[in-house]
Enzyme design. Structure first.
Site, short mmCIF file in Angstrom:
data_model
loop_
_atom_site.label_atom_id
_atom_site.label_comp_id
_atom_site.label_asym_id
_atom_site.label_seq_id
_atom_site.Cartn_x
_atom_site.Cartn_y
_atom_site.Cartn_z
N ASP A 79 49.82 35.71 46.17
CA ASP A 79 48.61 36.40 45.77
C ASP A 79 48.40 37.55 46.76
O ASP A 79 49.12 37.67 47.77
CB ASP A 79 47.42 35.43 45.71
CG ASP A 79 46.31 35.96 44.79
OD1 ASP A 79 45.49 35.17 44.33
OD2 ASP A 79 46.29 37.19 44.55
C1 GLC Z 1 43.61 38.95 43.31
C2 GLC Z 1 43.57 37.63 42.56
C3 GLC Z 1 44.73 37.44 41.63
C4 GLC Z 1 45.15 38.79 41.07
C5 GLC Z 1 45.73 39.58 42.23
C6 GLC Z 1 46.17 40.99 41.79
O1 GLC Z 1 43.16 38.77 44.61
O2 GLC Z 1 43.41 36.44 43.31
O3 GLC Z 1 44.32 36.53 40.61
O4 GLC Z 1 46.11 38.62 40.05
O5 GLC Z 1 44.83 39.67 43.32
O6 GLC Z 1 45.07 41.74 41.43
#
Ligand code: GLC
Length: 752
Positions: free
Chosen positions: A288
């Site tokens: 993430d």
């Molecule tokens: C965010 C979220 C994730 C998302 C990623 C890209 O922090 O936790 O669900 O897909 O970053 O935006």
């Protein structure tokens, strides 16, 4: 006339189904092998590095500074993926740069297409309330079509995190509290995104997130610690992930949280032992945002280098925006701290998916300007999200049949800060949809009734204008709009009040300690009720709310969530009876936040009632009921559905057949979600008092009766033991069937 329906519940828990997707394509494997053999260590590491979009690609290239380094890395093959690059023109631009690299390896372009791209479906929690897997799959296909037409080939969805805590802002993004419903929906969404052929330029790779247990954050506070037992992990958290993997999802995203002391991003049990080992997952895992770097504040890594080492050893294949793989993996391999085979495996997985997407055949496969002009916002997509929105609405109360409203003959006042809001229905996860593009309730009601409505906002939700990033200042003092609204209510026959949460009050980073209707809205409701008792409350929200006062005093309550682009049209069709509401709650609604986490599939405990512990010593509160205000699976329609004749009989082997009759007692045709629950009364690991194991949404004309039949076998009657093995244990089972998790017919059966 009786009709029989045979339902075999989709197998969601077992690993014995070897999904077609876990077998790789020999032709693609040969190409991946040949390419890997030509790649340097740095080039393999480059595939594991993902950048966020970092400049206006159609503008001048960055000169100097960090952006210039990123720009150069892009051209030298040090970037395997980018996210948040939107539009065919921009994607073509960055792809051209990446193809300048020595081996001309194309980028995979990711984006958060959570519930639609530009044409928004309802938030996923609302879609889950439809229990309509075909509609959900179609909704995901619409999202994929629009995203793919915009140059994107990978979405960071479905989010399949089970959660029982309405304080957590991201419950809006998942499918609620139940692992069976969550698993069915996860599979449907993966199939909607990926279709049958990932190389089809109107399909995109799915990304199952957040692996794992993110929804169990303590106190419902986003990113907070998760500490759960083995039985909860295997029986509640993992089944939707397993179903998504079985449905062929090609990527996973890990989660920010730690689980029992080990952050998911560095958790080998999850990523290597379970996902890539037991489940045979052949795609790749992306971290993430920055979660590899966050191993440092977690207190697991002393610096970025150790973070990179821990993450790659644990099976995190791609680094989203922490730069630790790019900065440290080469030296970690050269020093012998990391085995180059792990780098090669990660690069293999990433290249495999790029080949499956057809990006090596044609890196510009998703860059078709004509498709971009014609495949976004067309009538088919608008219809799909309208149908999805209607089916997602849950009618919670309708005293004296106040609803449906007549389209004429009654004076209707529309009151509330969300009644004319054209942005909130889009929710907070809609980076590609512009503000103001939703149909408001006011627009929908005027369109369907053909009348102009008296409309009064009544109260502002915020002080000042809401901004996506800054904290939202709720208006707690300004009641200057009350008088006009109350006066309007006095002159009306019926008042429709649209209250709830602004779209930016839910989603990531939006946990709430109190889950009442926020601000002065409840005070406005009380002021209106004081002058007019005929009030329909339409809730617009991204989480279960504590509405026990409303449930007692308001005659009609419609749960309308954040329903996306067609919100107002869907709500109007329900309010005016053009659509008979059919939704059922995917999450329990608490009476008060003090009951949270509250969920239907709870354990019995050793003192479940007074008999066990007398007047005091049993599991209860002194100041609140144990029961939810509205239970999981609850929802009514304009036609009463009556259940009778539950029969449970032995089938072949350890299977059982469950049949139940349901009759539409009303004057309107309607849909009903027939639900089947079990309780394994005695087992080697305690089992929940109820577990959803099958459901079917049936359409019944007025007066029609239907016998619905299900077959449950060991894949439904078993559970994961504390070794993570699926087991079936003979014994006594209570079998239940009904229209929600509380009002059920039940019959005990013994399977020996
Ligand atoms: C965010 C979220 C994730 C998302 C990623 C890209 O922090 O936790 O669900 O897909 O970053 O935006």
């Amino acid at each position: 006339m009786k009709k029989w329906i045979l339902i075999l519940p989709l197998i969601y828990g077992l690993g014995w189904m070897v999904p077609a997707w876990s077998q790789t394509d020999p032709a693609i494997e040969a190409k991946v092998d040949a390419l890997l053999a030509r790649m340097t260590l740095e080039e393999k590491i480059g595939q594991m590095n993902q950048y966020n979009g970092f400049w206006n690609f159609t503008g001048p290239a960055p000169a100097g500074g960090e952006a210039a380094n990123k720009f150069d890395n892009l051209k030298s093959g040090m970037v395997g993926s980018m996210l948040n690059v939107r539009g065919v023109e921009n994607v073509r631009k960055v792809q051209e740069l990446a193809l300048q690299s020595r081996l001309h390896i194309p980028l995979i372009i990711g984006f958060d297409v959570i519930h639609g791209y530009q044409t928004l479906s309802p938030i996923p929690l609302a879609e889950a309330a439809s229990w309509d897997l075909a509609a959900i799959q179609r909704s995901a296909k619409v999202a994929a079509t629009e995203a793919a037409a915009s140059g994107i080939n990978w979405t960071f969805a479905p989010m399949v995190d089970i959660s029982r805590d309405a304080r957590w802002g991201r419950v809006m993004e998942g499918a609620g509290e139940d692992p069976f419903l969550g698993a069915q929906i996860a599979a449907a969404r993966v199939q909607g995104f990926q279709g049958r052929d990932l190389s089809d330029p109107l399909t995109i790779a799915a990304c199952v997130k957040h692996f794992a247990a993110y929804g169990f954050a303590e106190a419902g506070r986003d990113y907070n610690t998760v500490d759960i037992g083995t039985s909860t992990l295997y029986n509640m958290v993992l089944p939707p992930f397993k179903a998504a993997a079985n449905a062929g999802a090609r990527t996973f995203m890990n989660s920010f949280n730690e689980i029992n002391g080990i952050p998911a991003t560095a958790n080998a049990l999850l990523q290597r032992d379970i996902l890539k080992g037991q489940w045979g997952f052949t795609g790749f895992v992306v971290s993430d945002w920055g979660s590899i770097g966050e191993l440092i504040p977690h207190g697991l890594a002393r610096d970025g280098k150790q973070a990179a080492e821990l993450a790659v050893n644990a099976g995190s294949d791609m680094d989203m925006e922490s730069y630790n793989y790019l900065n440290h993996l080469k030296s970690l391999v050269e020093s012998g701290q990391v085995d180059e085979a792990l780098i090669t495996d990660a690069a293999r997985r990433i290249l495999r998916v790029k080949f499956e997407l057809g990006l090596f055949d044609d890196p510009y496969r998703y860059c078709d300007e004509e498709r971009e002009r014609t495949m976004i916002g067309n009538s088919d997509e608008m219809d799909a999200v309208l149908q999805m929105a209607k089916k997602s609405i849950v009618l919670l109360k309708n005293e004296n049949a106040l609803l449906p409203l007549p389209k004429s003959g009654k004076k209707v006042a529309l009151i509330g800060p969300l009644a004319a809001d054209k942005t909130s229905p889009l929710g907070s996860w809609r980076p590609a949809a512009d503000d103001g593009t939703a149909i408001s309730v006011l627009e929908g009601m005027e369109r369907y009734s053909g009348n102009r409505l008296m409309h009064y906002p009544g109260v502002k939700l915020f002080e000042g204008e809401p901004a996506f990033v800054t904290e939202l200042q709720i208006n707690e003092t300004d009641t200057t709009g009350f008088a006009a609204a109350v006066n309007g209510a006095k002159q009306a026959d019926v008042v429709v009040m649209v209250l709830g949460e602004h779209g930016l009050m839910t989603g990531e980073g939006r946990s709430r300690a109190f889950i009442d209707i926020p601000g002065l809205q409840e005070e406005l409701l009380k002021a209106v009720l004081a002058v007019n008792s005929q009030v329909v409350l339409v809730l617009m929200n991204g989480r279960p709310l504590a509405i026990d006062w409303e449930a007692e005093h308001v005659p009609a309550i419609v749960e309308a969530w954040h329903l996306g682009t067609q919100s107002g049209n869907a709500i109007a069709q329900v309010l005016y009876g053009d659509y008979n509401p059919s939704g059922k709650l995917p999450m329990s609604f608490p009476r008060s936040v003090g009951q949270v986490p509250i969920y239907y599939n709870h354990k019995s405990t050793g003192r479940p009632d007074r008999a066990g512990g007398g007047m005091v010593f049993w599991s209860h509160y002194n100041d609140e009921s144990n029961d939810p205000l509205y239970p999981f699976g609850f929802g009514i329609g304009y036609s009463k559905m009556a259940y009778s004749d539950l029969r449970v009989t032995r089938g072949s082997g350890n299977s059982i057949t469950v049949q139940v009759n349901v009759r539409n007692m009303g004057k309107l045709a309607g849909e009903e979600v027939v639900q089947v629950y079990i309780h394994d009364l005695v087992a080697s690991v305690t089992r929940p008092v109820k577990e959803l194991k099958a459901f079917e949404k049936v359409s019944l004309s007025a007066g029609e009766s239907r016998t619905v039949r299900f077959t449950l076998d060991e894949s439904s009657l078993g559970f994961y033991n504390n070794d993570g093995h699926w087991v079936f244990e003979p014994g006594d089972f209570m079998i239940m069937a009904g229209g929600n998790s509380v009002d059920v017919l039940q019959e005990k059966i013994t399977i020996q």
